[in-house]
Structures are given as structure tokens and as C-alpha cells.
Write an enzyme that holds these catalytic residues in place. Structure first.
Site, PDB file in Angstrom:
ATOM      1  N   HIS A  17      62.654   7.725  41.666  1.00 20.80           N
ATOM      2  CA  HIS A  17      63.171   8.030  40.338  1.00 20.80           C
ATOM      3  C   HIS A  17      64.188   9.166  40.359  1.00 20.80           C
ATOM      4  CE1 HIS A  17      59.370   5.898  38.766  1.00 20.80           C
ATOM      5  NE2 HIS A  17      60.413   5.085  38.686  1.00 20.80           N
ATOM      6  N   HIS A  47      61.244  -6.070  38.269  1.00 23.07           N
ATOM      7  CA  HIS A  47      59.775  -5.951  38.312  1.00 23.07           C
ATOM      8  C   HIS A  47      59.398  -4.711  37.496  1.00 23.07           C
ATOM      9  CE1 HIS A  47      60.726  -8.257  41.979  1.00 23.07           C
ATOM     10  NE2 HIS A  47      59.488  -8.720  41.945  1.00 23.07           N
ATOM     11  N   SER A  55      60.024   2.993  35.944  1.00 24.71           N
ATOM     12  CA  SER A  55      61.489   2.890  36.037  1.00 24.71           C
ATOM     13  C   SER A  55      62.139   2.493  34.713  1.00 24.71           C
ATOM     14  CB  SER A  55      61.876   1.902  37.134  1.00 24.71           C
ATOM     15  OG  SER A  55      61.453   2.375  38.396  1.00 24.71           O
ATOM     16  N   GLU A  82      59.214  -8.626  33.457  1.00 18.71           N
ATOM     17  CA  GLU A  82      57.856  -8.489  33.991  1.00 18.71           C
ATOM     18  C   GLU A  82      57.133  -9.823  33.834  1.00 18.71           C
ATOM     19  OE1 GLU A  82      54.702  -7.938  35.762  1.00 18.71           O
ATOM     20  OE2 GLU A  82      56.177  -6.302  35.850  1.00 18.71           O
ATOM     21  N   ASP A  98      60.147 -15.308  36.475  1.00 22.31           N
ATOM     22  CA  ASP A  98      60.107 -15.036  37.901  1.00 22.31           C
ATOM     23  C   ASP A  98      61.206 -14.029  38.232  1.00 22.31           C
ATOM     24  OD1 ASP A  98      59.344 -15.925  40.814  1.00 22.31           O
ATOM     25  OD2 ASP A  98      61.532 -15.960  40.708  1.00 22.31           O
ATOM     26  N   ALA A  99      60.860 -12.962  38.926  1.00 19.14           N
ATOM     27  CA  ALA A  99      61.792 -11.862  39.146  1.00 19.14           C
ATOM     28  C   ALA A  99      63.039 -12.292  39.911  1.00 19.14           C
ATOM     29  CB  ALA A  99      61.084 -10.739  39.910  1.00 19.14           C
ATOM     30  N   ASP A 106      61.776  -3.755  42.516  1.00 17.69           N
ATOM     31  CA  ASP A 106      60.649  -2.890  42.872  1.00 17.69           C
ATOM     32  C   ASP A 106      59.355  -3.685  42.795  1.00 17.69           C
ATOM     33  OD1 ASP A 106      58.883  -0.815  43.201  1.00 17.69           O
ATOM     34  OD2 ASP A 106      59.373   0.220  41.337  1.00 17.69           O
TER      35      ASP A 106
END
Length: 276
Positions: free
Chosen positions: A18, A41, A97, A115, A139-140, A160
């Protein structure tokens, strides 16, 4: 490896990730053109450091609490962002994040969060209410590829994952290759845990074969020697880091290393180009 973030919120990896994310976005904001910030994510967005999951590991004591106890002004921006979601001096909540990114938004910028887990996505919507973020439940890797290039001239994709799936690294590699073909000048940040150095070296070799230029590797190793089978830190792959970020990076990395070094260890943060 299962890295569900509620168990690890505010740990040493979060401090480095971060801190660097703030510096990266602010470097891009030296130019007035709009940015699209994409988190593939996104998780829950906000985490209770006093909750059962966080208390079970206690990792925040070696991460955010160490950063708060440190006096180095280079960590002030990070501490201010954590303070922004807390009422008192000591953090009780930890921003994921999405919260860090939302705090960095200018009027011309956009934030896209994703997400896949329904419960986490519901929590995320509550945590991000009022920020103007667009929230997806997809789906990411499909979303990553669908969202680039963004509508704005520039953007950042943050990847992430929890590394729950055995093919996580393979999916990242394949999606990064496809996304880079669509958006060669885009900035991409990929977080990963450091646990097994042999596995990690094989992954870096696979990524090197993609031939992507300007591919930065930042690795934060907590312990001074190999610790087989345990979490030993985390790293970031950063594609197309801006010049202003690269200039600010060495002192910020040293400040992070010094603040987060475990008792009896110096720790180490390595930074260099993937193809070197």
C-alpha cells in the site's frame, strides 16, 4: 497457499504494497490526464483488526502497528491513509486496496473494483458506499482482460489474488500476456507471497519469456536466510512504472525495510528489472 485477506490484513506485505501503491498513483497524477484504477481481487475493502480472523494470526502487530510506531516521514502518506478510516490514534480498522485507491481519486479519475466471492462483494459494496466506485462480481482474469485498455488515456490494474488455486500463477501469466498485447503502455501491479523460492524463480523465468519491457520486480524478504515452508515476505511485479515513482522508490523501500524488520533480522528489499 490460501491468502484470505481477513487473516492477514495490515501485515508487513500490506504496508509495503500500500505504501508503494500510493506512491505509484501519485506519480501518475503528476500529469492532469484522467486515470482508471482497476482492482481485480478487491476483497472486502475494510478489515477489523480486532476481529477473530485478524486476531488469530496477529500479523498486524508486525505490519501496520510497526509502521505506526516508526518515525520516518516517508511513511506519513501510508499512515494518513490508514488514519482516514479510523477515529483514534491506533488503527482498529485496516483499509484494503480499494480504500487506498478511493482516497487517491481526483474528480477526473475512475475506480473499478471486482470481487468474485458473493459475501465479500456484498461487504465491499457497503465499505465503498459513497466513493463512486463501480463494483463487479466477475472472474478476476476475465474482468482484467475485458477492462483494458480503459476509456481514460491512462490507468493502473492491481492484481492481488489469494493464491487459493494451484493454477493462479499460470492464469496471471496468460492474462498478463494477453492484456499487454491489448494495452502495451498500461501500468500493472501484481502482488505475490514469498514462501518457496524455487517456485518463485520458476515463475519469474516464465514471466521473463513473455518479453515484456519495463518489468520491475520488488521483493521484501523478512528473514535473512531461507525459511522453507513458511511465509517469508511478499513482492510486487510492476509493469511500466513511471519515472517519478522510480525516483522516489529507493528511500521508500529502505524506510519500509527498517520499520518492518523482524526481531533479530535485518530483512531485505530487492528491486530490479526482471530481465537483468
Amino acid at each position: 497457499m490460501n491468502y484470505r485477506h481477513s487473516f492477514h490484513a495490515g501485515n508487513s506485505a500490506d504496508v509495503v504494497k500500500h505504501s508503494l501503491l500510493i506512491a505509484l498513483v501519485r506519480a501518475l497524477q503528476h500529469k492532469p490526464g484522467a486515470l482508471t484504477l482497476i482492482d481485480t481481487h478487491a476483497g472486502c475493502g475494510l478489515y477489523d483488526l480486532g476481529g477473530d480472523d485478524a486476531q488469530r494470526t496477529g500479523e498486524a502487530t508486525q505490519g501496520v502497528l510497526r509502521a505506526f510506531a516508526d518515525a520516518n516521514p516517508l511513511l506519513d502518506d501510508y499512515r494518513a491513509a490508514v488514519h482516514a478510516v479510523n477515529g483514534g490514534d491506533e488503527p482498529r480498522l485496516y483499509p484494503g486496496s480499494p480504500q487506498f485507491l478511493a482516497q487517491l481519486l481526483r474528480p477526473q479519475d475512475a475506480l473499478i473494483l471486482n470481487e468474485k466471492h458473493p459475501d465479500d462483494a456484498s461487504t465491499l459494496r457497503g465499505a465503498m458506499r459513497g466513493t463512486g466506485a463501480a463494483i463487479h462480481e466477475r472472474d478476476a482474469y476475465e474482468l482484467w482482460l475485458a477492462m483494458v485498455p480503459p476509456r481514460t488515456p491512462r490507468g493502473v490494474v492491481v492484481v492481488d489474488p489469494p493464491y487459493e488455486q494451484t493454477d493462479e500463477r499460470a492464469r496471471i501469466t496468460a492474462t498478463l500476456a494477453a492484456a499487454h498485447r491489448k494495452w502495451a503502455h498500461g501500468v500493472t501491479v501484481i502482488w505475490y507471497p514469498l514462501k518457496d523460492s524455487a517456485t518463485h524463480q520458476r515463475w519469474k523465468a516464465q514471466l521473463r519469456r513473455l518479453g515484456i519491457p519495463k518489468f520491475l520486480v520488488v521483493e521484501h524478504w523478512l528473514y535473512d536466510s531461507e525459511q522453507p515452508g513458511i511465509y517469508n515476505g511478499a513482492g510486487l511485479f510492476i509493469v511500466n512504472p513511471p519515472y517519478a515513482f522510480m525516483q522516489a522508490l529507493p528511500p521508500l523501500l529502505e524506510a519500509s525495510r527498517a520499520a518492518l524488520a523482524p526481531e533479530g533480522h535485518e530483512g531485505e528489499i530487492l528491486c530490479g528489472w526482471l530481465d537483468d
